[in-house]
Design a protein around this motif. Structure first.
Motif, PDB file in Angstrom:
ATOM      1  N   ARG A  20       1.871  -0.157  12.146  1.00  0.00           N
ATOM      2  CA  ARG A  20       2.388  -1.485  11.606  1.00  0.00           C
ATOM      3  C   ARG A  20       2.048  -2.860  12.694  1.00  0.00           C
ATOM      4  O   ARG A  20       2.796  -3.755  12.673  1.00  0.00           O
ATOM      5  CB  ARG A  20       3.865  -1.541  11.268  1.00  0.00           C
ATOM      6  CG  ARG A  20       3.945  -0.280  10.316  1.00  0.00           C
ATOM      7  CD  ARG A  20       5.777  -0.680   9.900  1.00  0.00           C
ATOM      8  NE  ARG A  20       6.159   0.208   8.863  1.00  0.00           N
ATOM      9  CZ  ARG A  20       7.055   0.807   8.345  1.00  0.00           C
ATOM     10  NH1 ARG A  20       8.362   0.229   9.147  1.00  0.00           N
ATOM     11  NH2 ARG A  20       7.514   1.404   7.322  1.00  0.00           N
ATOM     12  N   HIS A  59      -0.433  10.820   6.437  1.00  0.00           N
ATOM     13  CA  HIS A  59      -1.761  10.731   5.635  1.00  0.00           C
ATOM     14  C   HIS A  59      -2.163  11.995   5.261  1.00  0.00           C
ATOM     15  O   HIS A  59      -2.727  12.142   4.169  1.00  0.00           O
ATOM     16  CB  HIS A  59      -2.561   9.900   6.108  1.00  0.00           C
ATOM     17  CG  HIS A  59      -2.338   8.393   5.794  1.00  0.00           C
ATOM     18  ND1 HIS A  59      -1.650   7.635   6.551  1.00  0.00           N
ATOM     19  CD2 HIS A  59      -2.493   7.653   4.492  1.00  0.00           C
ATOM     20  CE1 HIS A  59      -1.517   6.253   6.021  1.00  0.00           C
ATOM     21  NE2 HIS A  59      -2.152   6.455   4.834  1.00  0.00           N
ATOM     22  N   HIS A  95       0.793  -1.161   0.011  1.00  0.00           N
ATOM     23  CA  HIS A  95       0.023   0.081   0.112  1.00  0.00           C
ATOM     24  C   HIS A  95       0.899   1.162  -0.196  1.00  0.00           C
ATOM     25  O   HIS A  95       0.569   1.949  -0.947  1.00  0.00           O
ATOM     26  CB  HIS A  95      -0.887   0.080   1.106  1.00  0.00           C
ATOM     27  CG  HIS A  95      -1.538   1.291   1.626  1.00  0.00           C
ATOM     28  ND1 HIS A  95      -2.610   1.825   0.881  1.00  0.00           N
ATOM     29  CD2 HIS A  95      -1.152   2.111   2.524  1.00  0.00           C
ATOM     30  CE1 HIS A  95      -2.901   2.944   1.562  1.00  0.00           C
ATOM     31  NE2 HIS A  95      -2.222   3.284   2.520  1.00  0.00           N
TER      32      HIS A  95
HETATM   33  C1  HEM Z   1      -8.602   5.946   1.903  1.00  0.00           C
HETATM   34  C2  HEM Z   1      -7.470   6.162   1.924  1.00  0.00           C
HETATM   35  C3  HEM Z   1      -6.290   5.577   2.845  1.00  0.00           C
HETATM   36  C4  HEM Z   1      -6.446   4.622   4.009  1.00  0.00           C
HETATM   37  C5  HEM Z   1      -7.755   4.209   4.653  1.00  0.00           C
HETATM   38  C6  HEM Z   1      -5.085   4.289   4.397  1.00  0.00           C
HETATM   39  C7  HEM Z   1      -5.003   3.622   5.345  1.00  0.00           C
HETATM   40  C8  HEM Z   1      -3.472   3.139   5.977  1.00  0.00           C
HETATM   41  C9  HEM Z   1      -3.298   2.169   6.882  1.00  0.00           C
HETATM   42  C10 HEM Z   1      -4.362   1.433   7.833  1.00  0.00           C
HETATM   43  C11 HEM Z   1      -2.099   2.121   6.790  1.00  0.00           C
HETATM   44  C12 HEM Z   1      -1.122   1.200   7.815  1.00  0.00           C
HETATM   45  C13 HEM Z   1      -0.944   1.920   9.434  1.00  0.00           C
HETATM   46  C14 HEM Z   1      -0.056   0.874  10.097  1.00  0.00           C
HETATM   47  O1  HEM Z   1      -0.454  -0.313  10.504  1.00  0.00           O
HETATM   48  O2  HEM Z   1       0.935   1.157  10.234  1.00  0.00           O
HETATM   49  C15 HEM Z   1      -1.509   2.964   5.933  1.00  0.00           C
HETATM   50  C16 HEM Z   1       0.127   3.154   5.728  1.00  0.00           C
HETATM   51  C17 HEM Z   1       0.338   3.863   4.729  1.00  0.00           C
HETATM   52  N1  HEM Z   1       0.008   4.542   3.947  1.00  0.00           N
HETATM   53 FE1  HEM Z   1      -2.211   4.912   3.725  1.00  0.00          FE
HETATM   54  N2  HEM Z   1      -4.181   4.932   3.779  1.00  0.00           N
HETATM   55  C18 HEM Z   1      -5.111   5.486   2.522  1.00  0.00           C
HETATM   56  C19 HEM Z   1      -4.353   6.342   1.676  1.00  0.00           C
HETATM   57  C20 HEM Z   1      -2.875   6.752   1.119  1.00  0.00           C
HETATM   58  C21 HEM Z   1      -2.337   7.634   0.689  1.00  0.00           C
HETATM   59  C22 HEM Z   1      -3.391   8.484  -0.705  1.00  0.00           C
HETATM   60  C23 HEM Z   1      -1.008   7.454   0.802  1.00  0.00           C
HETATM   61  C24 HEM Z   1      -0.045   8.326  -0.088  1.00  0.00           C
HETATM   62  C25 HEM Z   1       1.135   9.066   0.115  1.00  0.00           C
HETATM   63  C26 HEM Z   1      -0.676   6.706   1.669  1.00  0.00           C
HETATM   64  C27 HEM Z   1       0.463   6.284   2.141  1.00  0.00           C
HETATM   65  C28 HEM Z   1       0.732   5.270   3.031  1.00  0.00           C
HETATM   66  C29 HEM Z   1       2.093   5.152   3.537  1.00  0.00           C
HETATM   67  C30 HEM Z   1       3.598   5.583   3.009  1.00  0.00           C
HETATM   68  C31 HEM Z   1       2.002   4.238   4.653  1.00  0.00           C
HETATM   69  C32 HEM Z   1       3.047   3.584   5.444  1.00  0.00           C
HETATM   70  C33 HEM Z   1       3.528   2.124   5.241  1.00  0.00           C
HETATM   71  C34 HEM Z   1       4.345   1.371   5.861  1.00  0.00           C
HETATM   72  O3  HEM Z   1       4.236   1.677   7.178  1.00  0.00           O
HETATM   73  O4  HEM Z   1       5.571   0.915   5.391  1.00  0.00           O
HETATM   74  N3  HEM Z   1      -1.748   6.169   2.142  1.00  0.00           N
HETATM   75  N4  HEM Z   1      -2.469   3.502   5.381  1.00  0.00           N
END
Ligand code: HEM
Ligand SMILES: [Cu+2]
Lengths: 591, 235
Positions: free
Chosen positions: A479, A418, A88
Motif C-alpha cells: 500500500r 494473490h 481493486h
Molecule cells: C493481473 C492480476 C493482478 C494484479 C497485477 C494485481 C496487482 C495488485 C497490486 C499492485 C496491489 C496493491 C499492492 C499494494 O500496494 O498494497 C493489489 C492489491 C490487492 N489485490 Fe490484486 N492484482 C491482481 C489480481 C487480483 C485478484 C484476482 C484478486 C482477487 C482476490 C486481487 C485481490 C487484491 C487484494 C485483496 C488487494 C489488497 C487491497 C488492499 O490492500 O486493500 N488481486 N493487487
C-alpha cells in the motif's frame, strides 16, 4: 442389473417433494431481462461480475504503472493510488469472485447437477441478481462521486476510513462503498437461500448427498458459510455508517483530525476488526471451496478417472468450512492480542492446513495413472493445483505469529494472497468457463486462442507474483505508491518492479483474447454436441444443448450412481452417466 | 465474540445432526441402482418453504448474535454507561407477546380449517404488531425528549440501532402477513398452501419475539449483571 429402459420408471419411488410449478415467461422482457430461469440469471451474474472485474483489472494496471515507473504518471497521486488499491481489492474479492462462483456457477450448475428444473424460489432468485446489479452500480457511482471512491484499503479499517485524511473518508466515497456492500449482502442472502434449499430439497430421485458432484458440495458449503459470515460484514457496515452519518462512536475513539478535536470518543477500532475478519477469513474459503469442488470435477473428467477419496473430499470440505469460523484473529496478530489467543488462532490456522493438504493429495492421486487429456480446462485445473500449493506454503509461514509480525504489511503478503486467493481461483474460473462453455452455448471455444490465453495467463501470473515475494522479503511495504530512498531496499528492486509491471500489462491484455474467444465462438465455434467431454454428471445429459427452460424436457432424470464412474472395467464406454440405470444399457443419447 | 460463537455452535450442532442422517459414511462408488434417499422415510418431506424460512431465521439469528457480540465488546470500554430504558417498552413487549399468541391461534385454527377464526386472529396479530411498532417509535421519542440522543453515548446508539433493526424485520414480516391475510379473506375452503403460509408467519413472529426478548435482556442491563455474576463465580 435389472433390464429397464431409462424412461420406464416402475420401481422408482415417487418424489416426495412435489415438483415446483415452473414459471413460464410470456414476453421478451421476462425471458431475457427479468428472467426467473436460473441459467439466465447465472449468465447475468457472470456477465456483470466479469465486467466489473475488468474495472478492477484496469485499476491493477494503474497501480502497477505507478509502482514500476514511479513519478512518470502525474494523475496517479498517492490519494489516487489508495483509491485504486481499495477498489481493486474490494471488487476482486466480493463483486467478482464471490458473485461469480456463487451467483454465476451456483445458479447455472446447482439445478442442472442435482437434477432439478430450476431453483426452488425463482422469483427471489431473480431479485437477488437485480439487487446485486444495484450494488455494483452504487459502487461504480462512487468512482464519480465528489472526492472520488474510498481509499481506506479493502479492509476499511476505522478510524481512518471515515476521516478527512483518507480519500473519500469525508466525501461520499465511503458511504457509497458501505451502502453497496449492504445491498450486496441483502442480494446475496436471497440467492444463497435458493442455492442451499435447492440442494436440500430439489435433488431428483436417487440423488443422495453422497452422489452429488463435488462442485455442488463446494458451492453448497461455501454458500452456507457465506450466509453465516456476511452478517458480520453487514453489522460492521451498518455500525460504521452510523458513526459516519449520525455521529455515534461505535468504532471511533476520541481523536484530533486536522487540528480539530472530533466529537467522537471511546469507540473501538478493534471491534471493527473482529467483525470484519469474522467475515473476512471465511470469505477466503467462500471463494476457495467452490474452486476446490470445480477442480475436482475437471480433473476427474479430463483424467478419465474417478476422484480419489470422494468421501474424504466431502468431509474435508465440511471440516474446512466449519474450522474457518474460528481462525479470524490471525489477521489481527499485529493489532495486539493476548498471547494465548495468538497461540489459539495460530493453532487453528495450522489445523486447517490438514484437510486442505488432504484435498491436494487426492487431486494428485486422481491424476496418478489417469488417462490425462491436456485440454484447456484441464490445463487450468493443473495450474490451479500448482499455484494453490505454492500460495499455501507461504501461508503456512504467515500463519505463525513470529513470522507474520515482520512480514505483515509487506509485498510478501500481497504476493501470498494473490497466489492463493487471486490467481488460483481465477484459474479455476477460466477452467470452468472453458469446461462448461459447450454446455452453455452449444459450441466449442477456439482451441488455439484458449491455449494462448492459458499459457500467457499462467506464466504471466508467475512472472508477476514470484518476484513480488522477493520484493516483500527485502522489506518493501504494501500500500505504498512509492518507497523513495531507504537504507534497506536495493536499487535493483526498482528494475524488478518495472519487470512485474510489464508482465501485468501483458497478462491483462491476454484477457482480451479470452473475451474475444467467448464472443467469437458463439457464432463461429464448432457445434459441440451434448456431451463433448464425455462426462458423467447430469448437466451433460440434458435432452437439448443448451438446456431448455425447465432443463429436462418431459422427464426429470433419475440417478442410479455417483458422478465419477469413469473407466469402469467392463463397461461399454469409458464413462457411465449418473442417470444410466445399468452397466450394459446406454443412457439416452444427449442431442 | 462469544455470543456469535455460541450461536454458531448451535447451528453447527444442528447441521451435524442433519448431516449424520445423510449417510456420509456410505461408499457411493459401490452402490449402483436407486439408492433410496435416507430422508425418504415414508412420511411426507418437510415443506420447502419451511426449510427455507428456518435457514433464513438462522441468518437473522446470526445477524443479531453479532450485534450482541459487538454490544458486549463495546461495553468493555471505559465510557460505557447502561442504556436508558424507556418505560413504554414493557408495554410493547406485552403487545408483541400478544401478537405471537394470536398468530399461534391463527395457525392452529387454520390447520383445523376454521378459517373465520383464523382470519380474525391473523388480523388481530397484524394490528397488535402495528401497535408494537408505534410503541417503539414512542420509546424513541421518550428517549430523545429526555435528551438521550443517538450520539450522546454508545449505549443510546445501540438502543436505536437494535430496535431499528428489529423493527425493520418486523415490517418485512408484516408485508408477508398482509398478503396472507388478503389471501385468507379471498379463499373459502382453506388450502394446504395457505395453512402453511399462516404457519410460517407464526414461526417468524415467534422468532422475532425471541430476538426481542434477547435484545431486552441486553438493553435492560440484565446481561451485564449476569456476566458480572459469572465473573465473580469464576474468580
Ligand atoms: C493481473 C492480476 C493482478 C494484479 C497485477 C494485481 C496487482 C495488485 C497490486 C499492485 C496491489 C496493491 C499492492 C499494494 O500496494 O498494497 C493489489 C492489491 C490487492 N489485490 Fe490484486 N492484482 C491482481 C489480481 C487480483 C485478484 C484476482 C484478486 C482477487 C482476490 C486481487 C485481490 C487484491 C487484494 C485483496 C488487494 C489488497 C487491497 C488492499 O490492500 O486493500 N488481486 N493487487
Ligand atoms: Cu484468514
Amino acid at each position: 442389473m435389472v433390464d429397464v429402459t431409462p424412461h420406464d420408471e416402475s420401481g422408482v419411488p415417487p418424489a416426495e417433494v412435489p415438483e415446483l410449478e415452473l414459471y413460464h415467461p410470456k414476453s421478451w422482457w421476462t425471458t431475457y431481462v427479468f428472467s426467473q430461469d436460473a441459467k439466465t440469471i447465472a449468465i447475468q451474474y457472470s456477465g456483470t461480475a466479469i465486467a466489473i472485474g475488468f474495472v478492477a483489472l484496469v485499476l491493477s494496471w494503474l497501480m502497477r504503472l505507478q509502482l514500476g515507473f514511479p513519478g512518470t504518471f502525474d494523475f496517479i497521486t498517492p490519494e489516487a493510488y489508495y483509491q485504486f488499491v481499495t477498489m481493486h481489492g474490494m471488487i476482486m474479492v466480493i463483486y467478482l469472485l464471490t458473485a461469480l462462483f456463487l451467483g454465476g456457477f451456483g445458479n447455472y450448475l446447482i439445478p442442472l447437477m442435482v437434477g432439478a428444473r430450476d431453483m426452488v424460489f425463482p422469483y427471489i432468485n431473480m431479485l437477488s441478481y437485480w439487487i446485486y446489479l444495484l450494488a455494483v452500480l452504487v459502487l461504480v457511482v462512487s468512482f464519480f462521486a465528489p472526492g472520488g471512491p474510498t481509499g481506506a484499503g479493502w479492509t476499511l479499517y476505522p478510524p481512518q476510513a471515515i476521516l478527512s485524511g483518507t480519500p473519500g473518508g469525508q466525501g461520499a466515497g465511503i458511504i457509497l462503498m458501505l451502502v453497496s456492500l449492504i445491498l450486496f449482502i441483502i442480494g446475496f442472502t436471497m440467492g444463497g437461500l435458493n442455492y442451499v434449499v435447492t440442494v436440500i430439497q430439489g435433488r431428483t430421485r436417487g440423488m443422495t448427498l453422497m452422489r452429488l458432484p463435488l462442485t455442488v458440495w463446494g458451492i453448497f458449503t461455501a454458500t452456507v458459510m457465506a450466509l453465516l459470515a456476511f452478517p458480520a460484514l453487514f453489522v460492521a457496515c451498518v455500525m460504521m455508517l452510523f458513526d459516519r452519518l449520525l455521529g455515534t462512536s461505535f468504532f471511533m475513539p476520541a481523536l484530533v483530525d486536522a487540528g480539530e478535536q472530533l466529537s467522537y470518543g471511546g469507540g473501538s477500532p478493534i471491534l471493527f476488526q473482529h467483525l470484519f475478519w469474522f467475515f473476512g477469513h471465511p470469505e477466503v474459503y467462500i471463494v476457495a471451496l467452490p474452486a476446490f469442488g470445480i477442480v475436482s470435477d475437471l480433473i476427474s473428467t479430463h483424467a478419465r478417472k474417478n476422484i480419489f477419496g470422494y468421501r474424504m473430499m466431502v468431509w474435508a470440505i465440511i471440516i474446512i468450512g466449519a474450522l474457518s469460523f474460528v481462525v479470524w484473529a490471525h489477521h489481527m496478530y499485529v493489532s495486539g492480542m493476548h498471547p494465548w489467543f495468538g497461540f489459539f488462532f495460530a493453532t487453528t490456522t495450522l489445523i486447517i492446513a490438514i484437510p486442505t493438504a488432504i484435498k491436494v493429495y487426492n487431486w494428485v492421486l486422481t491424476l496418478w495413472r489417469g488417462d490425462i487429456h491436456l485440454r484447456v480446462p484441464m490445463l487450468f485445473a493443473l495450474a490451479f493445483i500448482v499455484t494453490f500449493v505454492n500460495g499455501g506454503l507461504t501461508g503456512l509461514f504467515l500463519g505463525n505469529v513470529v513470522v507474520d509480525v515482520p512480514l505483515s504489511d509487506t509485498m510478501f503478503v500481497v504476493a501470498h494472497f494473490h497466489m492463493v486467493m487471486g490467481v488460483a481461483p481465477i484459474l479455476v474460473i477460466f477452467g470452468a468457463i472453458y469446461h462448461w462453455y459447450p454446455k452453455i452455448t452449444g459450441r466449442m471455444f477456439h482451441e488455439g486462442m484458449a491455449q494462448f490465453h492459458f499459457w500467457v495467463t499462467f506464466l504471466g501470473a508467475y512472472a508477476i507474483f514470484f518476484p513480488m515475494h522477493y520484493v516483500g522479503l527485502v522489506g518493501v511495504p504494501r500500500r505504498y505508491p512509492e518507497i523513495g530512498d531507504t537504507a534497506f531496499v536495493p536499487d535493483s528492486v526498482q528494475d524488478l518492479n518495472a519487470f512485474i509491471t510489464m508482465a501485468a500489462l501483458i497478462v491483462g491484455f491476454a484477457q482480451i483474447v479470452f473475451l474475444f474467444n467467448i464472443f467469437w465462438s458463439l457464432r463461429h465455434g464448432r457445434e459441440a454436441g451434448g456431451n463433448p467431454w464425455r462426462a458423467t454428471s447430469l448437466e451433460w445429459q440434458t435432452p437439448t444443448t443448451p438446456p431448455p427452460h425447465g432443463n429436462w424436457g418431459d422427464h426429470v432424470p433419475v440417478v442410479y450412481r455417483w458422478a465419477y464412474d469413469y473407466s469402469v472395467p467392463g463397461a461399454s464406454q469409458d464413462f457411465i452417466a449418473q442417470n444410466d440405470p445399468g452397466t450394459g444399457i446406454k443412457a439416452p443419447r444427449p442431442a | 465474540m462469544s455470543v456469535i460463537l455460541v450461536f454458531l455452535l448451535v447451528v453447527f450442532g444442528f447441521s451435524l445432526w442433519w448431516l449424520s442422517q445423510q449417510r456420509l459414511l456410505s461408499k457411493p462408488w459401490t452402490e449402483q441402482g436407486l439408492a433410496v434417499d435416507p430422508s425418504h422415510r415414508g412420511e411426507a418431506a418437510m415443506p420447502t418453504a419451511k426449510i427455507a424460512l428456518g435457514i433464513f431465521l438462522a441468518v437473522v439469528g446470526a445477524l443479531f448474535a453479532l450485534f450482541a457480540s459487538a454490544y458486549f465488546m463495546r461495553m468493555e470500554y471505559s465510557d460505557w454507561q447502561a442504556p436508558p430504558v424507556p418505560s413504554v417498552i414493557w408495554a410493547n413487549t406485552a403487545i408483541l407477546v400478544a401478537a405471537s399468541i394470536a398468530l399461534e391461534i391463527a395457525a392452529r385454527t387454520a390447520r383445523d380449517g376454521r378459517i373465520d377464526i383464523s382470519r380474525v386472529a391473523l388480523a388481530i396479530a397484524g394490528a397488535a404488531t402495528l401497535v408494537f411498532l408505534a410503541g417503539q417509535l414512542v420509546a424513541w421519542q421518550q428517549l430523545s425528549l429526555a435528551g438521550h440522543y443517538l450520539e450522546v453515548n454508545p449505549a443510546n446508539g445501540f438502543f436505536y440501532l437494535l430496535t431499528g433493526m428489529h423493527g425493520l424485520h418486523i415490517i418485512g414480516g408484516l408485508i408477508a402477513l398482509g398478503f396472507t391475510l388478503v389471501a385468507l379473506s379471498a379463499q373459502a375452503p382453506i388450502s394446504g398452501q395457505l395453512q402453511l403460509r399462516v404457519e410460517l408467519c407464526a414461526m417468524y413472529w415467534h422468532f422475532l419475539l425471541f430476538v426481542w426478548l434477547g435484545l431486552l435482556v441486553l438493553l435492560a442491563g440484565w446481561a451485564g449483571d449476569f456476566i458480572a455474576i459469572c465473573k465473580q463465580v469464576l474468580t
